[in-house]
Design an enzyme around this catalytic site. Structure first.
Site, PDB file in Angstrom:
ATOM      1  N   GLU A   1       0.714  -1.095  -0.079  1.00  0.00           N
ATOM      2  CA  GLU A   1       0.105  -0.076   0.145  1.00  0.00           C
ATOM      3  C   GLU A   1       0.927   1.277  -0.105  1.00  0.00           C
ATOM      4  O   GLU A   1       0.381   2.369   0.142  1.00  0.00           O
ATOM      5  CB  GLU A   1      -0.902  -0.004   1.310  1.00  0.00           C
ATOM      6  CG  GLU A   1      -1.931  -1.264   1.168  1.00  0.00           C
ATOM      7  CD  GLU A   1      -2.783  -1.314   0.054  1.00  0.00           C
ATOM      8  OE1 GLU A   1      -3.171  -0.273  -0.895  1.00  0.00           O
ATOM      9  OE2 GLU A   1      -2.877  -2.487  -0.523  1.00  0.00           O
TER      10      GLU A   1
ATOM     11  N   ASP B   1      -1.142  -1.896  -9.342  1.00  0.00           N
ATOM     12  CA  ASP B   1      -1.624  -3.244  -8.979  1.00  0.00           C
ATOM     13  C   ASP B   1      -1.707  -4.008 -10.388  1.00  0.00           C
ATOM     14  O   ASP B   1      -2.288  -3.172 -11.201  1.00  0.00           O
ATOM     15  CB  ASP B   1      -3.075  -3.042  -8.182  1.00  0.00           C
ATOM     16  CG  ASP B   1      -2.786  -2.659  -6.743  1.00  0.00           C
ATOM     17  OD1 ASP B   1      -1.933  -2.488  -6.337  1.00  0.00           O
ATOM     18  OD2 ASP B   1      -3.973  -2.221  -6.441  1.00  0.00           O
TER      19      ASP B   1
END
Length: 712
Positions: free
Chosen positions: A124, A215
């Protein structure tokens, strides 16, 4: 000729405990198509990262895929990145676990891909200034953060085409800045627009590298991207364009750039993550306000102001969501036990379970379900409990033990009572209604109390407006709403109800006699007493066979329009080696007027019953038929309740000392995810009703007992 390099870091991850069907879909729609595309375009160089939970699944279910990636690594087309094996947010876990998880992933990269990993995918992109030391100790040379991190210390977008050095205590780390501009362009903008942007940044010396780290799931798994990226060929066109422009636009592996090029300078970054994460971390009202102001400034082109806009940072989620904080503190407690037990000879399996329980996904909530996904949240707890039981088998001198600890477990300034045995764990909060915030069935590695309260979220404002418009134009189905919010599944209901308290158990309500199940379920009832969130005095003593925990409050209640004293005492009785336990209530009218009301002790249980799960059932005795646990009912004449999830191997029986009326309803959060807004099951609330008709000075006693049984 002007030249520029492009560094693509593609990170793929699935949470610990995610459904196999989700992994299958992600593999088919995102992971395999990207591998095929890279094989068709051998000159495209990228940096790849597969998290440990995903890698474990690939090795077991799709070993040919792993061999295919290894071949790309062997021929130098891709480099593999390391990371925390089970994808923890690294600042949130102890340093020894940071280093251990990274080393485990680095070994796995060497073993399965035949590659040395010098760079790390930072989960993250959560950065804190203390990270360089443990990362360097784990053998990491570089990592990728966001451009937002650098902008916070005064650097501009133009300053970020390369890497900077940072250090802590003399440990040095190289930091690349992932471009938000590229994150938003790839794969959403036309390929020609992406190429034109890169051309505009090219220089005569070719000393710049544009970096995008994001991602892998955005390349096929996110809504609409499968058709966009693969059926309609966006990725194919992009890779082809990169090849056609290779004379001036070179794709490079980030590790190669870090090894061959000098740094742009030295930088010290604050605690930060990507900009969306910092927005989500704010309290709901502030998050909504922050998003509105940011969008307005972007529309006005006010980059001069946007450069100074700051949201929250990741650790704020532990304050925003009490349930995330409890999971985090459970992890820290298990960490301490496991590492102590390892010093005494505990095997490595418990350490792996601890690390699985550190997977970041259920510790926060943003556009991904995270904390609100009951199965993901429960998976972390299962691994933590498994690790804890293994550690306790080493640490405890006897197989028959029962301990009580009084400590500020959740670091909120108030003492909790932690009751633990080989069979059971009960964590009590005297300062918050004498409630039960964790209930562990140690033999099943299951926290029955892993529930989440319904609370306001920033996206609820936009949702209300969309639902209002839907009501005004019922013939028009709302697919998308403000700021791109999608309505996925509201279950045919438009209400947004919020809880007054966390969804713990042993919450004591004194309600008017005419209160309905609907009132209670939607939190639109009148609370006559001050017990649900009041401070209870806790005492404990050892009986001949039981440990007795007494929680008492001399509170007040509204009787006939007047505030009068009321005394509630609840005794918990627990035995060593037994998962069964009892609670005995004594309610005493200390006022001078008769009290007529309903006494409703509230229980909340997470048995993964969402979506009418056929494995999760509810049965009242005598005479009740089995029903889906996530239903709603008000049943008279109940002497016992049986709830079970046969898939979990968990079956609980609640017995009352008398026949009662029982309310049952599902607690469902209205949650946002990349697929849209939907209702998500968080637990089932059970509330037995004990009518009170207490004259002044009169007391009444109620008893309830829980037993854990074999699944039928």
């Amino acid at each position: 000729m002007k030249r520029i390099a492009l560094g693509l870091a593609i990170h793929s991850h699935q949470p610990v405990g995610n459904f196999p069907s989700v992994l299958e879909r992600a593999y088919a729609q995102a992971y395999l198509p990207l591998l095929d595309a890279l094989e068709r375009h051998p000159t495209i160089r990228v940096s790849l990262h597969y998290s440990g939970p995903l890698l474990d699944w690939l090795l077991a279910e799709r070993p040919d895929f792993v061999r295919g990636v290894a071949e790309l690594a062997r021929r130098g087309q891709v480099e593999m990145m390391t990371g925390g094996y089970y994808e923890p947010v690294l600042p949130a876990v102890p340093d020894v676990d940071k280093v251990g998880q990274v080393r485990k992933m680095t070994r796995a990269v060497r073993r399965h891909f035949g590659a040395r990993a010098s760079g790390l995918w930072l989960a993250e992109r959560v950065w804190e200034p203390g990270l360089p030391a443990p990362l360097a100790q784990a053998g990491v040379g570089w990592t990728v953060v966001d451009d937002a991190h650098f902008e916070m210390v005064g650097l501009d977008e133009a300053d970020l085409f390369g890497y900077y050095l940072t250090e802590e205590q003399g440990y040095v780390l190289k930091l690349f800045a992932s471009s938000k501009r590229l994150r938003y362009m790839i794969p959403w903008r036309d390929v020609d627009e992406v190429i034109a942007y890169l051309r505009s940044e090219a220089t005569e010396d070719g000393a710049k590298i544009a970096v995008m780290g994001d991602d892998g799931e955005k390349l096929g798994l996110w809504p609409g991207t499968r058709d966009h990226c693969w059926t309609n060929g966006w990725v194919e066109r992009f890779f082809t364009a990169l090849e056609q422009n290779a004379e001036w636009l070179q794709t490079v592996r980030l590790g190669d750039w870090a090894a061959a090029q000098p740094p742009l300078g030295r930088a010290y970054l604050p605690a930060a993550s990507y900009s969306e994460m910092m927005e989500w971390a704010l309290p709901a009202r502030k998050s909504e306000e922050f998003a509105r102001l940011t969008h307005a400034l972007e529309a006005e082109g006010r980059k001069d102001v946007l450069a100074y806009m700051r949201g929250g940072f990741w650790r704020v989620f532990l304050a925003k969501y009490s349930e995330a904080n409890l999971l985090h503190k459970k992890m820290l407690r298990v960490h301490a036990k496991v590492h102590l037990a390892r010093a005494l000879g505990l095997g490595r399996d418990a350490l792996d379970d601890l690390w699985k329980g550190q997977c970041n996904c259920p510790y926060w909530h943003g556009v991904f379900g995270g904390l609100y996904l009951a199965d993901v949240r429960s998976a972390n707890y299962r691994h933590l409990l498994r690790a804890e039981s293994a550690a306790d088998r080493v640490l405890q001198q006897s197989s028959s033990w029962l301990e009580v600890e009084e400590s500020d477990y959740d670091c909120d300034g108030h003492e909790e009572l932690l009751v633990e045995s080989r069979a059971l764990g009960l964590y009590l909060r005297p300062a918050e209604g004498g409630s039960l915030c964790e209930w562990d069935l140690r033999g099943r590695d299951w926290n029955v109390q892993s529930t989440v309260a319904r609370r306001p979220e920033a996206y609820h404002t936009a949702l209300r407006e969309a639902l209002r418009q839907e009501a005004e134009k019922p013939a028009v189905r709302v697919e998308t709403i403000h700021a791109g919010l999608r309505v996925k599944d509201m279950g045919g209901r438009v209400d947004l109800d919020y809880d007054r308290h966390p969804r713990y158990s042993l919450i004591d309500h004194v309600l008017p006699e005419d209160t309905t199940l609907e009132d209670f379920a939607r939190c639109r009832y009148q609370e006559l007493g001050d017990f649900a969130a009041g401070v209870y005095r806790a005492t404990r003593r050892r009986g001949k066979r039981d440990l007795i925990i007494a929680l008492e409050r001399r509170g007040r209640v509204l009787i006939q329009g007047r505030v009068q004293p009321l005394h509630i005492r609840k005794e918990l009785r627990v035995r060593p080696d037994s998962a069964a336990w009892r609670v005995i209530y004594r309610v005493s009218n200390a006022g001078d007027a008769t009290l007529r009301a309903l006494f409703a002790p509230e229980w909340n249980l997470n048995m993964l019953a969402g979506g009418c799960n056929p494995l999760a059932t509810f049965e009242t005795l005598p005479g009740g038929a089995k029903d889906a646990l996530d239903g709603r009912s008000a049943t008279d004449g109940v002497e016992q309740v049986v709830v079970q999830n046969s898939g979990l191997g968990v079956r609980l029986r609640l017995s009352f000392g008398a026949s009662v009326r029982l309310w049952r309803f599902s607690v469902e959060s209205v949650s946002n995810s990349e697929a849209g807004v939907e209702r998500l099951y968080q637990g089932t609330c059970l509330a037995p009703l004990f009518p009170l008709d207490l004259a002044p000075g009169v007391s009444v006693t109620f008893e309830m007992g829980w037993a854990s049984e074999g699944v039928k």
